[in-house]
Write a protein that holds these residues in place. Structure first.
Motif, PDB file in Angstrom:
ATOM      1  N   LEU A  15       0.841  -1.209   0.000  1.00  0.00           N
ATOM      2  CA  LEU A  15       0.000   0.000   0.000  1.00  0.00           C
ATOM      3  C   LEU A  15       0.872   1.253   0.000  1.00  0.00           C
ATOM      4  O   LEU A  15       0.597   2.217  -0.722  1.00  0.00           O
ATOM      5  N   LEU A  16       1.919   1.228   0.817  1.00  0.00           N
ATOM      6  CA  LEU A  16       2.840   2.367   0.860  1.00  0.00           C
ATOM      7  C   LEU A  16       3.527   2.546  -0.494  1.00  0.00           C
ATOM      8  O   LEU A  16       3.656   3.672  -0.985  1.00  0.00           O
ATOM      9  N   ALA A  17       3.957   1.429  -1.091  1.00  0.00           N
ATOM     10  CA  ALA A  17       4.607   1.497  -2.407  1.00  0.00           C
ATOM     11  C   ALA A  17       3.648   2.061  -3.453  1.00  0.00           C
ATOM     12  O   ALA A  17       4.041   2.870  -4.300  1.00  0.00           O
ATOM     13  N   ASN A  18       2.392   1.659  -3.383  1.00  0.00           N
ATOM     14  CA  ASN A  18       1.392   2.156  -4.331  1.00  0.00           C
ATOM     15  C   ASN A  18       1.214   3.660  -4.203  1.00  0.00           C
ATOM     16  O   ASN A  18       1.108   4.380  -5.204  1.00  0.00           O
ATOM     17  N   LEU A  19       1.191   4.138  -2.959  1.00  0.00           N
ATOM     18  CA  LEU A  19       1.052   5.578  -2.732  1.00  0.00           C
ATOM     19  C   LEU A  19       2.275   6.336  -3.249  1.00  0.00           C
ATOM     20  O   LEU A  19       2.141   7.375  -3.908  1.00  0.00           O
ATOM     21  N   ILE A  20       3.454   5.812  -2.982  1.00  0.00           N
ATOM     22  CA  ILE A  20       4.683   6.481  -3.412  1.00  0.00           C
ATOM     23  C   ILE A  20       4.783   6.495  -4.937  1.00  0.00           C
ATOM     24  O   ILE A  20       5.123   7.514  -5.556  1.00  0.00           O
ATOM     25  N   LEU A  21       4.475   5.346  -5.562  1.00  0.00           N
ATOM     26  CA  LEU A  21       4.541   5.263  -7.021  1.00  0.00           C
ATOM     27  C   LEU A  21       3.502   6.154  -7.696  1.00  0.00           C
ATOM     28  O   LEU A  21       3.676   6.568  -8.846  1.00  0.00           O
ATOM     29  N   GLY A  22       2.431   6.463  -6.972  1.00  0.00           N
ATOM     30  CA  GLY A  22       1.404   7.323  -7.543  1.00  0.00           C
ATOM     31  C   GLY A  22       1.711   8.802  -7.443  1.00  0.00           C
ATOM     32  O   GLY A  22       1.107   9.617  -8.149  1.00  0.00           O
ATOM     33  N   LEU A  23       2.679   9.182  -6.594  1.00  0.00           N
ATOM     34  CA  LEU A  23       2.982  10.597  -6.390  1.00  0.00           C
ATOM     35  C   LEU A  23       3.466  11.315  -7.645  1.00  0.00           C
ATOM     36  O   LEU A  23       3.002  12.426  -7.935  1.00  0.00           O
ATOM     37  N   PRO A  24       4.409  10.736  -8.436  1.00  0.00           N
ATOM     38  CA  PRO A  24       4.872  11.456  -9.628  1.00  0.00           C
ATOM     39  C   PRO A  24       3.753  11.788 -10.609  1.00  0.00           C
ATOM     40  O   PRO A  24       3.807  12.815 -11.300  1.00  0.00           O
ATOM     41  N   GLY A  25       2.729  10.930 -10.654  1.00  0.00           N
ATOM     42  CA  GLY A  25       1.625  11.160 -11.579  1.00  0.00           C
ATOM     43  C   GLY A  25       0.803  12.390 -11.263  1.00  0.00           C
ATOM     44  O   GLY A  25       0.056  12.886 -12.116  1.00  0.00           O
ATOM     45  N   LEU A  26       0.931  12.908 -10.040  1.00  0.00           N
ATOM     46  CA  LEU A  26       0.163  14.095  -9.672  1.00  0.00           C
ATOM     47  C   LEU A  26       0.641  15.327 -10.430  1.00  0.00           C
ATOM     48  O   LEU A  26      -0.072  16.322 -10.521  1.00  0.00           O
ATOM     49  N   TRP A  27       1.855  15.268 -10.978  1.00  0.00           N
ATOM     50  CA  TRP A  27       2.395  16.402 -11.738  1.00  0.00           C
ATOM     51  C   TRP A  27       2.246  16.210 -13.245  1.00  0.00           C
ATOM     52  O   TRP A  27       2.728  17.010 -14.023  1.00  0.00           O
ATOM     53  N   VAL A  28       1.598  15.104 -13.652  1.00  0.00           N
ATOM     54  CA  VAL A  28       1.334  14.863 -15.075  1.00  0.00           C
ATOM     55  C   VAL A  28      -0.072  15.377 -15.379  1.00  0.00           C
ATOM     56  O   VAL A  28      -1.037  14.955 -14.735  1.00  0.00           O
ATOM     57  N   PRO A  29      -0.232  16.294 -16.341  1.00  0.00           N
ATOM     58  CA  PRO A  29      -1.562  16.856 -16.620  1.00  0.00           C
ATOM     59  C   PRO A  29      -2.612  15.782 -16.897  1.00  0.00           C
ATOM     60  O   PRO A  29      -3.709  15.817 -16.369  1.00  0.00           O
ATOM     61  N   TYR A  30      -2.265  14.804 -17.736  1.00  0.00           N
ATOM     62  CA  TYR A  30      -3.131  13.660 -17.972  1.00  0.00           C
ATOM     63  C   TYR A  30      -2.325  12.559 -18.657  1.00  0.00           C
ATOM     64  O   TYR A  30      -1.374  12.833 -19.377  1.00  0.00           O
ATOM     65  N   TYR A  31      -2.719  11.309 -18.412  1.00  0.00           N
ATOM     66  CA  TYR A  31      -2.048  10.162 -19.019  1.00  0.00           C
ATOM     67  C   TYR A  31      -2.771   9.709 -20.280  1.00  0.00           C
ATOM     68  O   TYR A  31      -2.174   9.200 -21.208  1.00  0.00           O
ATOM     69  N   ASN A  32      -4.082   9.823 -20.272  1.00  0.00           N
ATOM     70  CA  ASN A  32      -4.916   9.250 -21.323  1.00  0.00           C
ATOM     71  C   ASN A  32      -5.960  10.289 -21.734  1.00  0.00           C
ATOM     72  O   ASN A  32      -6.549  10.953 -20.878  1.00  0.00           O
ATOM     73  N   ILE A  33      -6.208  10.388 -23.027  1.00  0.00           N
ATOM     74  CA  ILE A  33      -7.169  11.380 -23.511  1.00  0.00           C
ATOM     75  C   ILE A  33      -8.567  11.142 -22.954  1.00  0.00           C
ATOM     76  O   ILE A  33      -9.391  12.059 -22.879  1.00  0.00           O
ATOM     77  N   ASP A  34      -8.842   9.898 -22.496  1.00  0.00           N
ATOM     78  CA  ASP A  34     -10.153   9.608 -21.903  1.00  0.00           C
ATOM     79  C   ASP A  34     -10.399  10.436 -20.646  1.00  0.00           C
ATOM     80  O   ASP A  34     -11.559  10.714 -20.301  1.00  0.00           O
ATOM     81  N   GLU A  35      -9.337  10.818 -19.954  1.00  0.00           N
ATOM     82  CA  GLU A  35      -9.513  11.682 -18.777  1.00  0.00           C
ATOM     83  C   GLU A  35     -10.146  13.010 -19.173  1.00  0.00           C
ATOM     84  O   GLU A  35     -11.051  13.506 -18.493  1.00  0.00           O
ATOM     85  N   ILE A  36      -9.655  13.575 -20.264  1.00  0.00           N
ATOM     86  CA  ILE A  36     -10.198  14.848 -20.744  1.00  0.00           C
ATOM     87  C   ILE A  36     -11.648  14.670 -21.172  1.00  0.00           C
ATOM     88  O   ILE A  36     -12.523  15.495 -20.853  1.00  0.00           O
ATOM     89  N   THR A  37     -11.922  13.567 -21.887  1.00  0.00           N
ATOM     90  CA  THR A  37     -13.290  13.299 -22.344  1.00  0.00           C
ATOM     91  C   THR A  37     -14.241  13.138 -21.165  1.00  0.00           C
ATOM     92  O   THR A  37     -15.349  13.699 -21.156  1.00  0.00           O
ATOM     93  N   ASN A  38     -13.820  12.372 -20.157  1.00  0.00           N
ATOM     94  CA  ASN A  38     -14.660  12.173 -18.976  1.00  0.00           C
ATOM     95  C   ASN A  38     -14.941  13.494 -18.265  1.00  0.00           C
ATOM     96  O   ASN A  38     -16.062  13.745 -17.802  1.00  0.00           O
ATOM     97  N   ALA A  39     -13.917  14.337 -18.156  1.00  0.00           N
ATOM     98  CA  ALA A  39     -14.089  15.631 -17.491  1.00  0.00           C
ATOM     99  C   ALA A  39     -15.051  16.525 -18.281  1.00  0.00           C
ATOM    100  O   ALA A  39     -15.883  17.234 -17.694  1.00  0.00           O
ATOM    101  N   LEU A  40     -14.959  16.486 -19.610  1.00  0.00           N
ATOM    102  CA  LEU A  40     -15.861  17.291 -20.447  1.00  0.00           C
ATOM    103  C   LEU A  40     -17.313  16.825 -20.285  1.00  0.00           C
ATOM    104  O   LEU A  40     -18.229  17.654 -20.145  1.00  0.00           O
TER     105      LEU A  40
END
Length: 214
Positions: A15-40
């Motif tokens: 669980l700790l490793a999952n949290l740590i590995l997820g931290l860098p992604g917080l500075w990525v605007p988006y990984y997948n265009i579906d995120e933008i579509t879902n938000a729209l």
């Protein structure tokens, strides 16, 4: 009285490793265009331009409405809140896979299931499973459906089959192709032979009952 297995202490490190590995992604605007579509879509729903009826039969029904809920709380100026939420969602998926593996074949299997998910969701097809879209959101209810199925097989109690059906339906509402799980569940119940008709009906009541909720 049912005795629930105590969680493997190594899972806390995952669980700790999952949290740590997820931290860098917080500075990525988006990984997948579906995120933008879902938000729209979520913005259109909140603005009243789309309604619930417009999404009946939609492939990502619950995914859109999860974005709506998060949008109501945090707005859409940034996807960071959704990424933060998703990191904790993945923790839930990790725990569910650990439980499913443990029920299926013991603690060792549960640990390896959680470990493979922790590493695989980041290193393999990460644009689908390390990002807050339907593919990842549907895994949590799917893993819970498997856990309840194996629990039901072990304890031979109908209530676990009911919840197996419920979570299979929820996985399907997050991503429609997940509905194929119900066929696999029927196959497992059928192969057990003893009580397959009753257990199959209970699974069906949980599965189809979810779709009757307005």
């Amino acid at each position: 009285m049912l005795q629930w297995r105590i969680i493997d202490k190594r899972i806390y490190w995952l669980l700790l490793a999952n949290l740590i590995l997820g931290l860098p992604g917080l500075w990525v605007p988006y990984y997948n265009i579906d995120e933008i579509t879902n938000a729209l879509y979520a913005k259109f729903i909140l603005a009243g331009d789309l309604s619930l009826s417009d999404f009946v039969g939609n492939t990502y029904f619950l995914t859109h409405y999860l974005y709506v809920w998060l949008g109501q709380l945090f707005g859409f100026s940034s996807l960071i809140p959704i990424h933060v939420f998703h990191v904790f969602w993945k923790c839930g998926t990790l725990l569910a896979l650990n439980w499913a593996g443990t029920e299926m074949a013991g603690r060792k299997a549960g640990f390896w299931a959680a470990l493979f998910y922790t590493v695989g969701s980041l290193c393999y097809m990460s644009k689908d499973f390390h990002t807050p879209i339907a593919e990842s959101f549907s895994l949590l209810p799917a893993a819970l459906a498997a856990a309840f199925l194996f629990r039901g097989l072990n304890q031979k109690h109908w209530v676990f089959y009911f919840w197996c059906g419920v979570f299979t339906a929820l996985a399907t509402l997050f991503k429609t192709p997940m509905g194929v799980l119900i066929l696999a569940i029927y196959a497992v119940v059928l192969l057990r032979k003893q009580g397959f008709l009753l257990h199959g009906l209970v699974v069906s009541s949980g599965f189809f009952g979810v779709f009757l909720i307005p």
